[in-house]
Design a protein around this motif. Structure first.
Motif, PDB file in Angstrom:
ATOM      1  N   VAL A 154       1.787  24.218   6.027  1.00 33.93           N
ATOM      2  CA  VAL A 154       1.955  24.081   4.573  1.00 33.93           C
ATOM      3  C   VAL A 154       3.417  23.829   4.300  1.00 33.93           C
ATOM      4  CG1 VAL A 154       1.733  25.220   2.351  1.00 33.93           C
ATOM      5  CG2 VAL A 154       0.017  25.603   4.127  1.00 33.93           C
ATOM      6  N   ARG A 155       3.735  22.706   3.693  1.00 36.70           N
ATOM      7  CA  ARG A 155       5.135  22.370   3.441  1.00 36.70           C
ATOM      8  C   ARG A 155       5.303  21.862   2.029  1.00 36.70           C
ATOM      9  NH1 ARG A 155       4.525  21.210   8.763  1.00 36.70           N
ATOM     10  NH2 ARG A 155       6.143  21.972  10.160  1.00 36.70           N
ATOM     11  N   ASP A 156       6.488  22.136   1.497  1.00 33.88           N
ATOM     12  CA  ASP A 156       6.817  21.629   0.169  1.00 33.88           C
ATOM     13  C   ASP A 156       7.640  20.352   0.267  1.00 33.88           C
ATOM     14  OD1 ASP A 156       6.755  21.684  -2.552  1.00 33.88           O
ATOM     15  OD2 ASP A 156       8.547  22.905  -2.762  1.00 33.88           O
ATOM     16  N   GLU A 157       8.143  20.051   1.498  1.00 36.90           N
ATOM     17  CA  GLU A 157       8.955  18.866   1.684  1.00 36.90           C
ATOM     18  C   GLU A 157       9.042  18.551   3.161  1.00 36.90           C
ATOM     19  OE1 GLU A 157      13.279  21.117   1.741  1.00 36.90           O
ATOM     20  OE2 GLU A 157      12.625  20.070  -0.066  1.00 36.90           O
ATOM     21  N   VAL A 158       9.558  17.371   3.494  1.00 34.84           N
ATOM     22  CA  VAL A 158       9.711  16.947   4.884  1.00 34.84           C
ATOM     23  C   VAL A 158      10.795  17.777   5.561  1.00 34.84           C
ATOM     24  CG1 VAL A 158      10.358  14.987   6.338  1.00 34.84           C
ATOM     25  CG2 VAL A 158       8.949  14.616   4.314  1.00 34.84           C
ATOM     26  N   ASP A 159      10.593  18.081   6.867  1.00 38.99           N
ATOM     27  CA  ASP A 159      11.582  18.831   7.647  1.00 38.99           C
ATOM     28  C   ASP A 159      12.751  17.891   7.964  1.00 38.99           C
ATOM     29  OD1 ASP A 159      13.071  20.261   9.441  1.00 38.99           O
ATOM     30  OD2 ASP A 159      11.361  21.046  10.560  1.00 38.99           O
ATOM     31  N   ARG A 160      13.785  17.943   7.117  1.00 38.50           N
ATOM     32  CA  ARG A 160      14.900  16.997   7.240  1.00 38.50           C
ATOM     33  C   ARG A 160      15.673  17.202   8.548  1.00 38.50           C
ATOM     34  NH1 ARG A 160      15.699  14.167   2.714  1.00 38.50           N
ATOM     35  NH2 ARG A 160      14.715  14.903   0.786  1.00 38.50           N
TER      36      ARG A 160
ATOM     37  N   LEU B  87       8.836   9.850  21.557  1.00 35.77           N
ATOM     38  CA  LEU B  87       7.662  10.366  20.860  1.00 35.77           C
ATOM     39  C   LEU B  87       6.785   9.213  20.383  1.00 35.77           C
ATOM     40  CD1 LEU B  87       9.165  13.242  18.675  1.00 35.77           C
ATOM     41  CD2 LEU B  87       7.652  13.489  20.642  1.00 35.77           C
ATOM     42  N   SER B  88       5.492   9.430  20.360  1.00 39.02           N
ATOM     43  CA  SER B  88       4.558   8.373  19.960  1.00 39.02           C
ATOM     44  C   SER B  88       4.702   8.069  18.476  1.00 39.02           C
ATOM     45  CB  SER B  88       3.122   8.817  20.251  1.00 39.02           C
ATOM     46  OG  SER B  88       2.731   9.840  19.353  1.00 39.02           O
ATOM     47  N   PRO B  89       4.369   6.840  18.064  1.00 47.73           N
ATOM     48  CA  PRO B  89       4.436   6.493  16.630  1.00 47.73           C
ATOM     49  C   PRO B  89       3.593   7.423  15.761  1.00 47.73           C
ATOM     50  CG  PRO B  89       4.170   4.522  17.968  1.00 47.73           C
ATOM     51  CD  PRO B  89       4.006   5.688  18.897  1.00 47.73           C
ATOM     52  N   GLN B  90       2.455   7.912  16.289  1.00 40.98           N
ATOM     53  CA  GLN B  90       1.598   8.816  15.532  1.00 40.98           C
ATOM     54  C   GLN B  90       2.348  10.108  15.190  1.00 40.98           C
ATOM     55  OE1 GLN B  90      -1.633  10.456  17.761  1.00 40.98           O
ATOM     56  NE2 GLN B  90      -2.628  11.401  15.986  1.00 40.98           N
ATOM     57  N   ILE B  91       3.076  10.651  16.169  1.00 40.19           N
ATOM     58  CA  ILE B  91       3.811  11.893  15.947  1.00 40.19           C
ATOM     59  C   ILE B  91       4.985  11.649  15.006  1.00 40.19           C
ATOM     60  CG2 ILE B  91       5.208  13.660  17.079  1.00 40.19           C
ATOM     61  CD1 ILE B  91       3.429  13.360  19.536  1.00 40.19           C
ATOM     62  N   VAL B  92       5.679  10.530  15.191  1.00 42.02           N
ATOM     63  CA  VAL B  92       6.813  10.209  14.319  1.00 42.02           C
ATOM     64  C   VAL B  92       6.348  10.070  12.872  1.00 42.02           C
ATOM     65  CG1 VAL B  92       8.569   8.479  13.787  1.00 42.02           C
ATOM     66  CG2 VAL B  92       8.149   9.137  16.156  1.00 42.02           C
ATOM     67  N   ASP B  93       5.194   9.412  12.665  1.00 40.76           N
ATOM     68  CA  ASP B  93       4.649   9.266  11.302  1.00 40.76           C
ATOM     69  C   ASP B  93       4.341  10.628  10.691  1.00 40.76           C
ATOM     70  OD1 ASP B  93       4.867   6.540  11.451  1.00 40.76           O
ATOM     71  OD2 ASP B  93       2.766   6.189  11.978  1.00 40.76           O
ATOM     72  N   CYS B  94       3.804  11.546  11.502  1.00 35.94           N
ATOM     73  CA  CYS B  94       3.510  12.901  11.004  1.00 35.94           C
ATOM     74  C   CYS B  94       4.785  13.612  10.563  1.00 35.94           C
ATOM     75  CB  CYS B  94       2.805  13.721  12.086  1.00 35.94           C
ATOM     76  SG  CYS B  94       1.093  13.261  12.375  1.00 35.94           S
TER      77      CYS B  94
ATOM     78  N   LEU C  86       7.687  12.233   9.606  1.00 37.13           N
ATOM     79  CA  LEU C  86       8.246  11.593   8.407  1.00 37.13           C
ATOM     80  C   LEU C  86       7.440  11.923   7.159  1.00 37.13           C
ATOM     81  CD1 LEU C  86       9.189   8.073   9.835  1.00 37.13           C
ATOM     82  CD2 LEU C  86      10.682  10.035   9.457  1.00 37.13           C
ATOM     83  N   ALA C  87       6.134  12.192   7.328  1.00 36.20           N
ATOM     84  CA  ALA C  87       5.295  12.552   6.179  1.00 36.20           C
ATOM     85  C   ALA C  87       5.271  14.056   5.935  1.00 36.20           C
ATOM     86  CB  ALA C  87       3.876  12.042   6.400  1.00 36.20           C
ATOM     87  N   GLY C  88       5.813  14.845   6.900  1.00 36.45           N
ATOM     88  CA  GLY C  88       5.806  16.298   6.761  1.00 36.45           C
ATOM     89  C   GLY C  88       4.456  16.912   7.034  1.00 36.45           C
TER      90      GLY C  88
END
Length: 552
Positions: free
Chosen positions: A458-464, A510-517, A519-521
Motif C-alpha cells: 500500500v503506497r501513497d506515492e512512488v518510492d523515489r 532488472l526486467s522491464p516488468q519489474i522496472v515498470d512496477c 515506476l508505478a509504485g
C-alpha cells in the motif's frame, strides 16, 4: 608526428547580435581556427565539433556547450581546448579551478589565443589568476549595476519584466489592463469577501468549472487552462500590483499602471487574510501532526501513537505501539509507516464514496431519486478532494482505525458523514458505520508493512529513493560498459566502496516488468533498495527475477 586534437569553445553573454550572419561567436571561432592552423607544424588539427554558448553568463558552469565539451574531455576525445580569451571559458576563479583540475586529471591543455602566458611556472599562474580576478570583478560590478538599475526603475513605478500577473499584459515599461481577465480578478476579490475562506472559494470555483485563462509568454510558453490552486488564489489576493503598486524587496512604490481593485475592497480582503493567518498561527503544530493521530488502535484496543525518525534530512512518520511493561522486545512492537496506513484509510473512503448507492444502504438512508442525486454530487466532490490530498475531512469522519493482522477496520462517525453528504437524519440512524479495508500486516525488519491481498504494498506515492537507485545503476553501467572506467576507478571518483557499486550496478539488469512496477509504485511491499542490493535477488534471468520477487 603525433596528432593533437583541438576543440574551440566560444561564448557570448547576451543574445544581442546573435541573429546576424557573422556574429561574435563566429569571430571568436575564426580567430581560434587561424591560431590552430598556425600550429599545424606541431601536429595541431581542429575537431569538427562546435561548442558555442550564445546568451549565457560566464558566472556558471551550467552551459550546454561547455558541459558537452567537458564530457568529451573526460572521454579522452580532446587534447587541447582553445578559447579567444580566458573569460570566454569562465569568469569565476572557483569554477576555473574546477576546470583546471578536470583538465589536469585528463591531461588536456588549455590555450587562450589573445593572452600569452605559460602556466607551467609560478609567474604564468599568477598572471592567469590576475586575469580571472579582474574578469570576476567585472561580472560582479555589472551585476550590481543591473540590480541598482532595476531598484531605481521600480522606485519610479516601472514594470521591469517577469511573469505578467493575470489581469494585465506588458506594455513597454508598464502594464495594460486586459478587461476580460480583470473581471475574473475582481470576481475573486468579491467572492473572498463574501466567503472569507480560500479553501471554500477554491471549491466553489471548481464546482462552477472556473479555470485560469490561457495565456502565452513572450517565448511562446503556454500558461493557464487549468483549475485555480489555493496557492494561486492566495497570491492574487495579496498581490499589491492590483491596486496600482509595484513591490520590490519589501518596499512598495506607486506604479505607472492602472489599478484593477479599489482600495476599500483591497483593505477588506487583507483584513480577512490577516485574521485567517492569526487563526493558523495559534496552532502551528497541526502542520506536522499525522492525519490519524489518536485514532489508531491494535486488535487489543491498545493505542498506536504517532512518531517519526529523521535520516539524511528526510522525515519518516510511523504509528507505533507503546512499550509493554513486561514481556516482548522492541522488535515485537507494531510499527507501521504512516504514509501507508493513511493511504489505505483514504483509499477505502474514496472507494466507498465512488459507490454512493452502497453507502446510502449502509447508512440506512431512503433511496429516493432526489437523495441519490444530492449524495452522488457531494460524494464525488469529497472523493476528488481526498484524491487531491485535501484530507482534513478525514479526521472529522473517522472515529477510529483498528489495525489487525488480516484487515483494517474503520469506525466512521455516521452523523458527521450524513452532514458532509447532506443526508437527512432519522430516528433509526446508527451513530457509527464500519468499513473493512482488506489489507494485512507483514513484518519487514522492525517496521510492519501493509500489504494488499495480491501481495502489492500500500503506497501513497512512488518510492523515489528506489527510482534514483535504478537511475544510478544505469548511469554507472553505461560508463563501465563503454570502457570509460573500472569499478575501482569509479569508486575512487565517487568516494564510495567498490562493493557498493558492484551491488547497485546489478539493478541495471532488472526486467522491464519489474522496472515498470517500481515506476508505478506497485512493487511488492518488501521490495526496496536494501532487499535488492543484498543477497542474490537480482538473477540474470528475467523469469527467475519475477519468480523470486513474487511477480508471476
Amino acid at each position: 608526428m603525433k596528432k593533437v586534437r583541438c576543440a574551440i569553445y566560444t561564448r557570448k553573454s547576451s543574445e544581442e547580435g546573435l541573429e546576424q550572419d557573422f556574429n561574435s561567436l563566429h569571430a571568436q571561432r575564426e580567430a581560434c581556427a587561424a591560431y590552430i592552423l598556425s600550429q599545424a607544424s606541431e601536429g595541431w588539427s581542429l575537431l569538427p565539433e562546435v561548442y558555442d554558448d550564445g546568451g549565457l553568463s560566464g558566472g556558471t558552469l551550467e552551459r550546454p556547450a561547455l558541459q558537452r565539451l567537458l564530457g568529451d574531455v573526460e572521454a579522452g576525445k580532446i587534447d587541447i581546448v582553445v578559447v579567444y580569451k580566458v573569460d570566454r571559458l569562465t569568469r569565476s576563479l572557483i569554477d576555473f579551478a574546477k576546470l583546471v583540475e578536470t583538465m589536469d586529471r585528463t591531461e588536456v591543455s588549455f590555450v587562450s589565443v589573445t593572452q600569452s602566458f605559460n602556466t607551467t611556472n609560478s609567474m604564468g599562474r599568477l598572471t592567469l589568476n590576475m586575469l580571472l580576478s579582474f574578469a570576476q570583478f567585472e561580472r560582479e560590478v555589472t551585476a550590481e549595476r543591473i540590480r541598482d538599475k532595476i531598484a531605481a526603475s521600480k522606485a519610479k513605478g516601472m514594470w521591469m519584466g517577469g511573469i505578467v500577473p493575470l489581469g494585465y499584459e506588458a506594455d513597454g515599461r508598464t502594464l495594460a489592463i486586459v478587461d476580460k481577465h480583470a473581471e475574473i480578478i475582481r470576481g475573486l476579490f468579491r467572492r473572498y469577501c463574501d466567503i472569507g475562506n480560500v479553501r471554500l472559494l477554491k471549491e466553489q470555483l471548481d464546482d462552477e468549472g472556473v479555470m485560469v485563462p490561457e495565456r502565452f509568454t513572450a517565448t511562446g510558453r503556454k500558461m493557464g487552462g487549468v483549475s485555480f490552486t489555493r496557492g494561486q488564489i492566495y497570491k492574487i489576493l495579496s498581490n499589491p500590483i492590483y491596486i496600482g503598486d509595484i513591490h520590490h524587496k519589501g518596499q512598495t512604490y506607486d506604479g505607472q499602471h492602472e489599478a484593477i481593485i479599489d482600495l476599500d475592497l483591497w483593505a477588506k480582503v487583507q483584513e480577512q487574510l490577516a485574521a485567517n493567518r492569526q487563526g493558523e498561527q495559534r496552532a502551528p503544530t497541526l502542520k506536522m501532526q499525522s492525519l490519524l493521530t489518536g485514532k489508531v488502535f491494535d486488535e487489543n484496543g491498545e493505542p498506536l501513537g504517532a512518531s517519526h525518525a529523521c535520516k539524511s534530512k528526510v522525515r519518516y512518520r510511523y504509528y507505533v505501539a507503546r512499550e509493554r511493561e513486561s514481556g516482548g522486545t522492541a522488535t515485537d512492537r507494531i510499527r507501521i509507516p504512516a504514509r501507508e496506513l493513511e493511504a489505505a484509510v483514504v483509499g477505502r473512503l474514496v472507494d466507498a464514496l465512488d459507490d454512493p448507492l452502497s453507502l446510502l444502504a449502509m447508512i440506512g438512508a431512503e433511496l429516493d431519486r432526489s437523495t441519490i442525486e444530492v449524495v452522488r454530487a457531494h460524494a464525488g466532490q469529497l472523493a476528488r478532494r481526498l484524491r487531491s490530498r485535501e484530507r482534513k475531512t478525514v479526521r472529522d469522519i473517522v472515529n477510529s482505525v483498528t489495525v489487525g493482522t488480516e484487515r483494517i477496520a474503520l469506525q466512521l462517525d455516521a452523523n458527521q458523514l450524513r452532514q458532509v453528504l447532506s443526508i437527512p437524519r432519522n430516528e433509526f440512524s446508527d451513530a457509527e458505520l464500519t468499513l473493512d479495508c482488506k489489507v494485512r500486516l507483514k513484518r519487514t525488519g522492525r517496521a510492519m508493512r501493509l500489504v494488499e491481498l495480491c501481495g502489492q504494498g500500500v503506497r501513497d506515492e512512488v518510492d523515489r529513493s528506489l527510482v534514483q537507485l535504478l537511475a544510478q545503476a544505469r548511469k554507472w553501467w553505461e560508463r563501465l560498459s563503454d570502457g570509460q572506467t573500472t569499478i575501482a576507478a569509479l569508486a575512487r571518483e565517487e568516494g564510495i566502496n567498490d562493493s557498493w557499486i558492484s551491488r547497485v550496478v546489478r539493478l541495471a539488469f532488472l526486467s522491464p516488468q519489474i522496472v515498470d512496477c517500481i515506476l508505478a509504485g506497485t512493487q511488492p511491499a518488501a521490495f526496496n533498495g536494501t532487499a535488492l542490493t543484498t543477497g542474490n535477488q537480482v538473477s540474470g534471468s528475467w523469469t527467475e527475477q519475477a519468480k523470486l520477487l513474487g511477480l508471476t
